[in-house]
Design an enzyme around this catalytic site. Structure first.
Site, mmCIF file in Angstrom:
data_model
loop_
_atom_site.group_PDB
_atom_site.id
_atom_site.type_symbol
_atom_site.label_atom_id
_atom_site.label_comp_id
_atom_site.label_asym_id
_atom_site.label_seq_id
_atom_site.Cartn_x
_atom_site.Cartn_y
_atom_site.Cartn_z
ATOM 1 C CG HIS A 113 -1.844 1.215 1.223
ATOM 2 N ND1 HIS A 113 -3.113 1.183 0.661
ATOM 3 C CD2 HIS A 113 -1.674 2.483 1.698
ATOM 4 C CE1 HIS A 113 -3.683 2.369 0.803
ATOM 5 N NE2 HIS A 113 -2.823 3.171 1.422
ATOM 6 C CB CYS A 114 2.032 3.423 -2.563
ATOM 7 S SG CYS A 114 3.081 4.880 -2.825
ATOM 8 N N PRO A 115 1.131 5.201 0.372
ATOM 9 C CG PRO A 115 2.350 6.108 2.148
ATOM 10 C CD PRO A 115 2.221 4.870 1.318
ATOM 11 C CG ASN A 155 -5.347 7.957 -0.751
ATOM 12 O OD1 ASN A 155 -5.222 7.326 0.292
ATOM 13 N ND2 ASN A 155 -6.492 8.526 -1.094
ATOM 14 C CG ASN A 156 -5.119 2.710 -5.263
ATOM 15 O OD1 ASN A 156 -5.693 1.878 -4.565
ATOM 16 N ND2 ASN A 156 -5.366 2.848 -6.555
#
Length: 264
Positions: free
Chosen positions: A119-121, A124-125
């Site tokens: 999950h990559c902040p 945001n996905n």
């Protein structure tokens, strides 16, 4: 294949992607304003340099928008499992749903994602089976744009001829040194960080291992060797290499005639 928009409700993710957008807007406005357009107007540089910068900027923001809004591979609430593939499915112990093996439950998004990498902040996905190719494009074009920005910042002071027809009263021109130092700092941070991330992503794809699998030590055996063309074609959904660089398209799953490596 119809494009579907996917939005994650996460204030922290909104903050992170807002910072990324700020860096993009800052450099996409500042570099043409201070460097490219004035030098082009005075005949110091060709139009190709200006066009290439805007093209790199467009591809970068397009890849960011697609990666952050594309469905990463969210599983349906009631998936229909083909009889021949039932052995390749398992029960998620967090949401109590059946999912294909190598899927993972994202605690931040609240659902399972097929072949989830992480999950990559910053987008945001989640990065999963259906948007991994867009995440790679984003990393690639961020490197190109950051490196190009650093080169232009350097040339502004050590290579290009002095400008003769600029308005020194203009706020941007008057504070040129401070603004370009900020641009250079952002460029160094983005290029260094993204280059490391891009390297680990490509290395994982060639090894057929996700970031979660490496961190969780879920790897059992390597299985059949795949060439780099086959590995990348499976991620991008096409064997046409020119399409690997285009974010303005949809992705169709590409199944190669290779036996997947086994996982616990």
């Amino acid at each position: 294949m119809k494009l579907r928009l996917h939005f994650v409700v996460d204030p922290m993710g909104w903050f992170c992607i807002s910072m990324v957008l700020f860096v993009w807007l800052y450099n996409s406005f500042l570099i043409p304003k201070l460097v490219l357009l004035p030098h082009y107007a005075e005949g110091h540089i060709p139009a190709a340099l200006v066009v290439f910068y805007y093209l790199a900027s467009l591809l970068c923001i397009s890849a960011l928008f697609r990666a952050s809004t594309a469905d990463p591979g969210k599983l349906a609430q009631d998936p229909k499992i083909p009889l021949a593939e039932r052995d390749n499915w398992e029960l998620c112990n967090k949401c109590n749903m059946m999912r294909p093996k190598r899927s993972h439950h994202c605690s931040r998004c609240g659902h399972c994602v097929r072949r989830m990498d992480h999950h990559c902040p910053w987008i945001n996905n989640c990065v999963g089976e259906d948007n991994h190719w867009l995440f790679l494009q984003l990393c690639f074009y961020t490197q190109v744009l950051s490196l190009y920005t650093l080169v232009l910042d350097f040339c502004q002071y050590y290579y290009y001829q002095p400008l003769s027809s600029v308005n020194r009263a203009d706020f941007v021109v008057h504070h040129e040194l401070a603004l370009l130092r900020g641009s250079c700092f952002m460029g160094l941070i983005m290029f260094g960080g993204i280059s490391s991330l891009f390297y680990t992503q490509v290395k994982g794809i060639l090894a057929d291992t996700t970031t979660i699998e490496k961190m969780s030590h879920l790897l059992e055996d390597i299985g059949p060797h795949r060439s780099w063309q086959q590995a990348m074609a499976e991620v991008f959904g096409t064997r046409w290499k020119i399409l690997w660089f285009l974010p303005f398209r949809s992705r169709q799953p590409l199944r190669l005639n290779l036996t997947s490596r086994s996982r616990v």
